[in-house]
Design an enzyme around this catalytic site. Structure first.
Site, PDB file in Angstrom:
ATOM      1  N   SER A 121      -0.034   4.435  -4.253  1.00 55.52           N
ATOM      2  CA  SER A 121       1.363   4.000  -4.389  1.00 55.52           C
ATOM      3  C   SER A 121       1.153   2.979  -5.621  1.00 55.52           C
ATOM      4  CB  SER A 121       2.193   3.403  -3.184  1.00 55.52           C
ATOM      5  OG  SER A 121       3.477   3.407  -3.470  1.00 55.52           O
TER       6      SER A 121
ATOM      7  N   ARG B 218      14.617  -2.918   3.435  1.00 54.82           N
ATOM      8  CA  ARG B 218      13.216  -2.092   3.980  1.00 54.82           C
ATOM      9  C   ARG B 218      13.688  -0.855   4.612  1.00 54.82           C
ATOM     10  NH1 ARG B 218       8.041  -1.252   3.512  1.00 54.82           N
ATOM     11  NH2 ARG B 218       6.914  -1.136   5.395  1.00 54.82           N
TER      12      ARG B 218
ATOM     13  N   ASP C 169       5.374  14.372  -0.868  1.00 52.20           N
ATOM     14  CA  ASP C 169       5.601  12.857  -1.617  1.00 52.20           C
ATOM     15  C   ASP C 169       6.525  13.130  -2.470  1.00 52.20           C
ATOM     16  OD1 ASP C 169       5.659  10.563  -2.743  1.00 52.20           O
ATOM     17  OD2 ASP C 169       3.411  10.286  -3.016  1.00 52.20           O
TER      18      ASP C 169
ATOM     19  N   HIS D  71       5.245  10.309   1.370  1.00 54.42           N
ATOM     20  CA  HIS D  71       4.657   9.291   0.291  1.00 54.42           C
ATOM     21  C   HIS D  71       3.567   8.522   1.390  1.00 54.42           C
ATOM     22  CE1 HIS D  71       3.721   6.691  -2.619  1.00 54.42           C
ATOM     23  NE2 HIS D  71       4.118   5.363  -2.139  1.00 54.42           N
ATOM     24  N   ASP D  72       3.784   8.108   2.490  1.00 51.81           N
ATOM     25  CA  ASP D  72       3.060   7.280   3.577  1.00 51.81           C
ATOM     26  C   ASP D  72       1.922   8.152   3.980  1.00 51.81           C
ATOM     27  OD1 ASP D  72       4.259   5.010   3.909  1.00 51.81           O
ATOM     28  OD2 ASP D  72       5.355   5.222   5.549  1.00 51.81           O
TER      29      ASP D  72
END
Lengths: 207, 409
Positions: B176, B246, B342, B375-376
């Site tokens: 990232s 967040r 992602d 993405h994580d």
């Protein structure tokens, strides 16, 4: 010490290795899991890069420490600069591309020399199957049915010679291989090789 | 442990414990990790055009540097990561954020390599950032800190690496925003990077990504407790705003598929919807929890700075609009990785990098990993990710003449 005993290596791979000079920069298009690339690195000490459409094959090759990217010959060769490699290799892949002519032109642009191997559709057994059975040939070398084959652009040895002419490539060397992957060790006119060669390996360069 | 890079060690700013602001600042100024201070004689040039001095960088190291100093690996952390890549975070008490990747016998093998991970510039765990004390005023920087970029972050890391006596890094790896730093490293210091592994990253921050960051920043700034960035002075913290930021960001880290399989439309501790605005659904409760725990460990202004740094990243624009120019004549070995689901940094972004590297004649591997986790995925237990890293580092180690990672058994 090399991991490879050349006598156990696929016939076209053995000849491909003979065609490639030691220590050169090589791009293997359609490298699969990197078998040939590893062979070239081990036996010829080349700076080898690979390229394949199958992400699974690529992941396996990278996990083996090879420099390989996912991409397809029809679309992604354009990114490479002219003369980027000493050899651009297309091993049993030409017949699976969408636009073989354009792919060959790209190869001649990015490689100072080009090595192409392909199954010869003009082999007498293929001709016999078509002639007597009236069916598309299915052989050990061409094991697919017409409807599920990835090989969408078959050619014969004479077709390939003609294509080379058309893209202004000079044939430096050519070898025909028999059913056991052994070199057909005598010189003969193209039409003879076209009958008895199960596959062929060509070394080309720009005219 | 504190190390000093410059000949003249900088004194710790004298902090009065009377206000909450200075207590917070003290945490930011004196991290539990290793710390390198750079004095006025060793300023950090910033892309903005100014210089930062004095400044400091907080980092952790794992493993031993070999005699030839050829086995150092720099790990770059993502947006809200930290230097505790393979050891317990002193704030949260959680294990290192990438301990599956970095550690003894892991792909980034700390038995074989000297691993460095530094808190980014603009961060809030010890490296100079908006929550640090401005030595000129003895007050928290707040918005007085110049806006920093990915380039600035990498320049600060390069100074740290140099101060550690390391000429060439064996590898720079990160996911990232960490991947952006890897690309910046390879572009700005090609001679110092033997191998580079940018994961789930892109050569620039896309319009969609900037948009999500802007939503987050607006949420922070809309919180009355943000006080125009002066919350430390006012003894406040914009917890609601940062928490919403967040929550929005967290959605982008997951995939539709992973949200669906994890939460679906399941209700939270109730058997029916309540016709109200409580967290009826599990996903709501989950996001609220993510938001609330985040504010305990992250500084709101830091969030503004670091998201901005990502927004400003555009490697091609910095090289005449042509990405390949960023890597011309590079001898670095690259391994680019992306994940199928992602959508923050989709595979197409990684392919742009690969095409540019090919065009530049660089040595590149590219692997797209099948994963449902969005993405994580780069932070999670993805065997293909570890297998690829181990294989790539094995090949690179062979080329560099240093030991390969252990086989992980």
């Amino acid at each position: 010490m090399t991991k490879h005993d050349l006598s156990n290596v696929r016939g076209d791979h053995r000849i491909l290795c003979d065609f490639v000079a030691s220590g050169s920069r090589v791009l293997d298009i359609g490298c699969g899991t990197g078998e040939l690339l590893e062979l070239l690195i081990d036996t010829r000490g080349v700076d080898g890069r690979g390229f394949d459409t199958s992400q699974k094959g690529v992941n396996e090759a990278v996990a083996r420490g090879l420099s390989v990217v996912q991409g397809d010959a029809d679309n992604d060769l354009a990114a490479y600069p002219d003369d980027a490699f000493d050899y651009a290799i297309l091993s049993h892949t030409l017949q699976a591309t969408m636009d073989p002519k354009q792919v060959l032109e790209q190869l001649l642009r990015i490689g100072k020399k080009v090595v192409v191997s392909f199954p010869n559709f003009g082999h007498w057994r293929n001709r016999m199957q078509l002639l007597f059975k009236g069916r598309m040939p299915v052989t050990d070398y061409l094991p697919y049915e017409w409807y599920d084959t990835p090989n969408i652009h078959f050619c014969t040895i004479r077709d390939f010679v003609a294509l080379s002419e058309e893209v202004h490539a000079k044939v430096i060397k050519a070898e025909a291989l028999d059913a056991r992957g052994q070199r057909i060790g005598f010189n003969a006119p193209w039409w003879v090789w076209n009958l008895i060669g199960d596959q062929a390996v060509f070394l080309l360069e720009r005219k | 442990m504190t190390e000093t890079a410059s000949a003249k060690p900088e004194k710790t700013p004298n902090i009065s414990p009377s206000t909450q602001a200075s207590v917070a600042a003290a945490q930011m100024d004196m991290p539990a990790s290793k710390l390198m201070r750079f004095g006025s004689d060793n300023p950090l040039r910033l892309d903005e055009g100014t210089e930062l001095a004095p400044w400091q960088i907080a980092y952790e190291t794992y493993g031993e540097l070999n005699e030839d100093k050829t086995n150092a690996i720099l790990v770059c952390h993502a947006l809200t990561g930290d230097q505790y890549v393979a050891s317990e975070n002193p704030v949260t008490g959680k294990p290192g954020w990438w301990s599956m990747m970095v550690g003894p016998g892991q792909p980034v093998d700390t038995d074989k390599y000297f691993v460095i991970c530094a808190n980014v510039l603009g961060g809030c765990l010890g490296t100079t950032g908006p929550a640090c004390t401005n030595p000129e005023t003895n007050e928290v920087y707040g918005l007085d800190l110049p806006v920093v970029t990915i380039g600035d972050m990498v320049r600060s890391q390069a100074k740290l690496v140099e101060a550690l006596g390391i000429e060439t890094l064996f590898a720079v790896v990160g996911g990232s925003m960490g991947g952006m730093q890897v690309l910046q490293w390879a572009s700005a210091y090609p001679e110092k990077v033997f191998a580079a592994v940018p994961i789930a990253a892109g050569p620039r921050h896309s319009s969609q990504n900037i948009a999500f960051h802007e939503v987050g920043r607006q949420a922070v700034m809309a919180d009355p407790d943000w006080c125009h960035g002066q919350y430390a002075k006012e003894g406040k913290r914009p917890m609601k705003g940062l928490s919403v930021a967040r929550m929005a960001a967290h959605i982008t880290y997951m995939s539709d598929e992973s949200l669906h399989s994890k939460f679906g439309r399941n209700l939270q501790d109730r058997s029916a919807i309540t016709f109200g605005f409580d967290a009826d659904f599990q996903i709501e409760s989950y996001l609220r929890h993510q938001g609330m725990t985040f504010v305990d460990r992250f500084d709101a202004n830091s969030y503004l700075y670091v998201t901005r740094a990502m927004d400003y990243f555009d490697l091609a624009a910095a090289h005449g609009g042509k990405l390949a120019n960023a890597f011309l004549h590079s001898t670095t070995r690259f391994c680019v990785m992306s994940f199928t689901t992602d959508w923050l940094f989709p595979t197409s972004e990684s392919k742009d990098i690969v095409r540019a590297l090919n065009a530049a004649g660089a040595n590149v591997s590219f692997v797209e990993i099948e994963s449902s986790r969005g993405h994580d995925a780069f932070l999670l237990d993805e065997p293909e990710l570890f297998k690829t890293m181990r294989g790539f580092l094995t090949g690179a180690a062979k080329a560099r003449g240093i030991p390969a990672p252990g086989n992980g058994d």
